[in-house]
Design a protein around this motif. Sequence first.
Motif, PDB file in Angstrom:
ATOM      1  N   TRP A 124       0.712  -1.333  -0.103  1.00 17.03           N
ATOM      2  CA  TRP A 124      -0.193   0.068   0.041  1.00 17.03           C
ATOM      3  C   TRP A 124       0.738   1.091  -0.041  1.00 17.03           C
ATOM      4  O   TRP A 124       0.633   2.301   0.036  1.00 17.03           O
ATOM      5  N   ARG A 125       1.999   1.207  -0.063  1.00 15.79           N
ATOM      6  CA  ARG A 125       3.179   2.480   0.014  1.00 15.79           C
ATOM      7  C   ARG A 125       3.740   2.486  -1.385  1.00 15.79           C
ATOM      8  O   ARG A 125       4.093   1.186  -1.782  1.00 15.79           O
ATOM      9  N   THR A 126       4.187   3.526  -1.587  1.00 14.46           N
ATOM     10  CA  THR A 126       5.154   3.652  -2.819  1.00 14.46           C
ATOM     11  C   THR A 126       6.478   3.079  -2.545  1.00 14.46           C
ATOM     12  O   THR A 126       6.756   2.879  -1.449  1.00 14.46           O
ATOM     13  N   ALA A 127       7.259   3.213  -3.714  1.00 14.97           N
ATOM     14  CA  ALA A 127       8.810   2.812  -3.279  1.00 14.97           C
ATOM     15  C   ALA A 127       9.402   3.822  -2.300  1.00 14.97           C
ATOM     16  O   ALA A 127      10.140   3.351  -1.439  1.00 14.97           O
ATOM     17  N   LEU A 136      13.127   4.730   7.168  1.00 18.00           N
ATOM     18  CA  LEU A 136      13.944   6.255   7.902  1.00 18.00           C
ATOM     19  C   LEU A 136      13.290   6.529   9.028  1.00 18.00           C
ATOM     20  O   LEU A 136      13.878   7.048  10.042  1.00 18.00           O
ATOM     21  N   ALA A 137      11.919   6.568   9.076  1.00 19.81           N
ATOM     22  CA  ALA A 137      11.158   7.264  10.385  1.00 19.81           C
ATOM     23  C   ALA A 137      11.563   6.299  11.479  1.00 19.81           C
ATOM     24  O   ALA A 137      11.730   6.868  12.724  1.00 19.81           O
ATOM     25  N   ARG A 138      11.661   4.900  11.285  1.00 22.79           N
ATOM     26  CA  ARG A 138      12.039   3.866  12.402  1.00 22.79           C
ATOM     27  C   ARG A 138      13.316   4.345  12.978  1.00 22.79           C
ATOM     28  O   ARG A 138      13.670   4.064  13.913  1.00 22.79           O
ATOM     29  N   HIS A 139      14.135   4.709  12.088  1.00 20.38           N
ATOM     30  CA  HIS A 139      15.554   5.165  12.510  1.00 20.38           C
ATOM     31  C   HIS A 139      15.618   6.547  12.889  1.00 20.38           C
ATOM     32  O   HIS A 139      17.058   6.991  13.026  1.00 20.38           O
ATOM     33  N   GLY A 140      14.842   7.312  13.222  1.00 18.46           N
ATOM     34  CA  GLY A 140      14.695   8.464  13.678  1.00 18.46           C
ATOM     35  C   GLY A 140      15.331   9.700  12.671  1.00 18.46           C
ATOM     36  O   GLY A 140      15.650  10.820  13.235  1.00 18.46           O
ATOM     37  N   VAL A 141      15.030   9.373  11.645  1.00 16.94           N
ATOM     38  CA  VAL A 141      15.601  10.491  10.552  1.00 16.94           C
ATOM     39  C   VAL A 141      14.482  11.375  10.641  1.00 16.94           C
ATOM     40  O   VAL A 141      13.250  11.257  10.422  1.00 16.94           O
ATOM     41  N   PRO A 142      14.766  12.858  10.906  1.00 17.95           N
ATOM     42  CA  PRO A 142      13.645  14.066  10.756  1.00 17.95           C
ATOM     43  C   PRO A 142      12.805  13.971   9.493  1.00 17.95           C
ATOM     44  O   PRO A 142      13.526  13.701   8.474  1.00 17.95           O
ATOM     45  N   ARG A 143      11.500  14.232   9.859  1.00 12.70           N
ATOM     46  CA  ARG A 143      10.649  14.194   8.551  1.00 12.70           C
ATOM     47  C   ARG A 143      11.015  14.785   7.341  1.00 12.70           C
ATOM     48  O   ARG A 143      10.993  14.724   6.168  1.00 12.70           O
ATOM     49  N   GLU A 144      11.871  16.128   7.771  1.00  5.85           N
ATOM     50  CA  GLU A 144      12.364  17.211   6.880  1.00  5.85           C
ATOM     51  C   GLU A 144      13.361  16.755   6.001  1.00  5.85           C
ATOM     52  O   GLU A 144      13.874  17.088   4.821  1.00  5.85           O
ATOM     53  N   ARG A 145      14.206  15.629   6.551  1.00  6.69           N
ATOM     54  CA  ARG A 145      15.237  14.978   5.845  1.00  6.69           C
ATOM     55  C   ARG A 145      14.921  13.708   4.828  1.00  6.69           C
ATOM     56  O   ARG A 145      15.618  13.515   4.232  1.00  6.69           O
ATOM     57  N   ARG A 146      13.573  13.242   5.159  1.00  7.91           N
ATOM     58  CA  ARG A 146      13.285  11.931   4.665  1.00  7.91           C
ATOM     59  C   ARG A 146      13.149  12.039   3.063  1.00  7.91           C
ATOM     60  O   ARG A 146      13.656  10.722   2.512  1.00  7.91           O
ATOM     61  N   ALA A 147      12.807  12.943   2.447  1.00 11.36           N
ATOM     62  CA  ALA A 147      12.355  12.999   1.147  1.00 11.36           C
ATOM     63  C   ALA A 147      13.598  12.799   0.316  1.00 11.36           C
ATOM     64  O   ALA A 147      14.060  12.137  -0.520  1.00 11.36           O
ATOM     65  N   GLU A 148      14.629  13.840   0.790  1.00  5.70           N
ATOM     66  CA  GLU A 148      15.901  13.640   0.182  1.00  5.70           C
ATOM     67  C   GLU A 148      16.737  12.681   0.508  1.00  5.70           C
ATOM     68  O   GLU A 148      17.204  12.128  -0.485  1.00  5.70           O
ATOM     69  N   ARG A 149      16.718  11.866   1.606  1.00  6.41           N
ATOM     70  CA  ARG A 149      17.301  10.926   2.058  1.00  6.41           C
ATOM     71  C   ARG A 149      16.762   9.601   1.133  1.00  6.41           C
ATOM     72  O   ARG A 149      17.609   8.632   0.638  1.00  6.41           O
ATOM     73  N   THR A 150      15.592   9.527   0.853  1.00  2.00           N
ATOM     74  CA  THR A 150      14.920   8.608   0.095  1.00  2.00           C
ATOM     75  C   THR A 150      15.731   8.606  -1.432  1.00  2.00           C
ATOM     76  O   THR A 150      15.905   7.790  -1.846  1.00  2.00           O
ATOM     77  N   GLU A 151      15.607   9.720  -2.034  1.00  4.58           N
ATOM     78  CA  GLU A 151      16.023  10.013  -3.270  1.00  4.58           C
ATOM     79  C   GLU A 151      17.499   9.469  -3.332  1.00  4.58           C
ATOM     80  O   GLU A 151      17.888   8.737  -4.226  1.00  4.58           O
ATOM     81  N   GLU A 152      18.322   9.777  -2.288  1.00  6.66           N
ATOM     82  CA  GLU A 152      19.854   9.363  -2.236  1.00  6.66           C
ATOM     83  C   GLU A 152      19.693   7.826  -2.526  1.00  6.66           C
ATOM     84  O   GLU A 152      20.474   7.319  -3.135  1.00  6.66           O
ATOM     85  N   LEU A 153      19.073   7.301  -1.704  1.00  9.81           N
ATOM     86  CA  LEU A 153      19.021   5.798  -1.462  1.00  9.81           C
ATOM     87  C   LEU A 153      18.300   5.248  -2.691  1.00  9.81           C
ATOM     88  O   LEU A 153      19.194   4.367  -3.153  1.00  9.81           O
ATOM     89  N   LEU A 154      17.570   5.633  -3.310  1.00  9.99           N
ATOM     90  CA  LEU A 154      17.022   5.269  -4.791  1.00  9.99           C
ATOM     91  C   LEU A 154      17.980   5.303  -5.685  1.00  9.99           C
ATOM     92  O   LEU A 154      18.185   4.564  -6.482  1.00  9.99           O
ATOM     93  N   ARG A 183      21.112   5.427  -5.290  1.00 14.45           N
ATOM     94  CA  ARG A 183      22.161   4.525  -5.015  1.00 14.45           C
ATOM     95  C   ARG A 183      21.906   2.947  -5.458  1.00 14.45           C
ATOM     96  O   ARG A 183      23.051   2.419  -5.799  1.00 14.45           O
ATOM     97  N   VAL A 184      20.738   2.607  -5.656  1.00 10.47           N
ATOM     98  CA  VAL A 184      20.475   1.331  -6.102  1.00 10.47           C
ATOM     99  C   VAL A 184      19.894   1.447  -7.830  1.00 10.47           C
ATOM    100  O   VAL A 184      19.257   0.459  -8.214  1.00 10.47           O
ATOM    101  N   GLY A 185      20.174   2.610  -8.261  1.00  7.69           N
ATOM    102  CA  GLY A 185      19.736   2.623  -9.629  1.00  7.69           C
ATOM    103  C   GLY A 185      18.420   3.047  -9.730  1.00  7.69           C
ATOM    104  O   GLY A 185      17.773   2.566 -11.075  1.00  7.69           O
ATOM    105  N   LEU A 186      17.635   3.554  -8.865  1.00  7.40           N
ATOM    106  CA  LEU A 186      16.151   3.875  -9.238  1.00  7.40           C
ATOM    107  C   LEU A 186      15.842   5.317  -8.876  1.00  7.40           C
ATOM    108  O   LEU A 186      14.840   5.830  -8.270  1.00  7.40           O
ATOM    109  N   ALA A 187      16.719   6.232  -9.426  1.00  6.21           N
ATOM    110  CA  ALA A 187      16.693   7.567  -9.277  1.00  6.21           C
ATOM    111  C   ALA A 187      15.304   8.129  -9.794  1.00  6.21           C
ATOM    112  O   ALA A 187      14.815   7.573 -11.034  1.00  6.21           O
ATOM    113  N   GLY A 188      14.633   9.008  -9.248  1.00  6.97           N
ATOM    114  CA  GLY A 188      13.209   9.443  -9.613  1.00  6.97           C
ATOM    115  C   GLY A 188      11.934   8.548  -9.555  1.00  6.97           C
ATOM    116  O   GLY A 188      11.115   8.607 -10.116  1.00  6.97           O
TER     117      GLY A 188
END
Length: 267
Positions: A97-100, A108-126, A128-133
């Motif tokens: 029921w969630r997007t990628a 990220l939330a479980r590991h305590g990453v602040p909400r305002e940092r999650r979108a940027e960090r998500t893009e970085e991680l994607l 990293r595994v070849g799924l940018a955007g």
Amino acid sequence: MPQVDPHDTADIALHGITVRYGKAREPVTAVENVSLTAAPGEFVVLVGPSGCGKTTLLRIAAGFVTAAEGTATVRGGAPVPGRATGVVFQQPRLFPWRTAGGNIGFALARHGVPRERRAERTEELLARVGLAGMAGRRTWELSGGQQQRVAIARALAGEPRVLLMDEPFAALDALTRERLQEEVRTLAVTSGTTVLFVTHSAEEAVLLGSRVLVMAANPGRIVAELEVGLERGEETDVAALRGTPAFSRLRGELAAVMREAALTPSG
């Protein structure tokens, strides 16, 4: 000079591990008196026949299973699910029921990453595994290989120093499997992450591992160890590596040891 116990310096240290299942009066010993270590930055592979306890040992390192006997430490402490390790299973196990991006954001939330940092960090991680955007893509819109990439990115969300991988590419087609093998090996080399990896494949074990432990079953135990010793780096051409005489020799040697282990009588 005093001897240093490798268990004291290892990122993963299992010592004298025995695991039993079933009723107390008639227990089945799944793993018996197994010890292994993985040094910081080492890529250790477990191979062996089905039912030999490879996944059980990985689950002990993850903190999902408790041994009947023996001790387990990860980065100097008792294994606790999600604390020091990232885990990738054979199936992606994404929240449908969630997007990628939502799957990674949850981690990220479980590991305590602040909400305002999650979108940027998500893009970085994607990326990293070849799924940018592709953060907005629904899981059902992704291929099997893309889903497994999201699972790997999610496992990396907590920046674990230890990554546990249980046959993560077994269900994928050959081309996707080869691409992800290359990406995981590159991630390990560039990040210095310690990896414990389970597979049935001699080729995959030699391609990825710096050291391979061969297990036999009934009960599960380590019966052989192979130092791979192939030179690898960020710029290593994995396709070319597969074609080298050294790779072919090691793959053949390991396959022979695995066949022997599969025929080894119960201990």
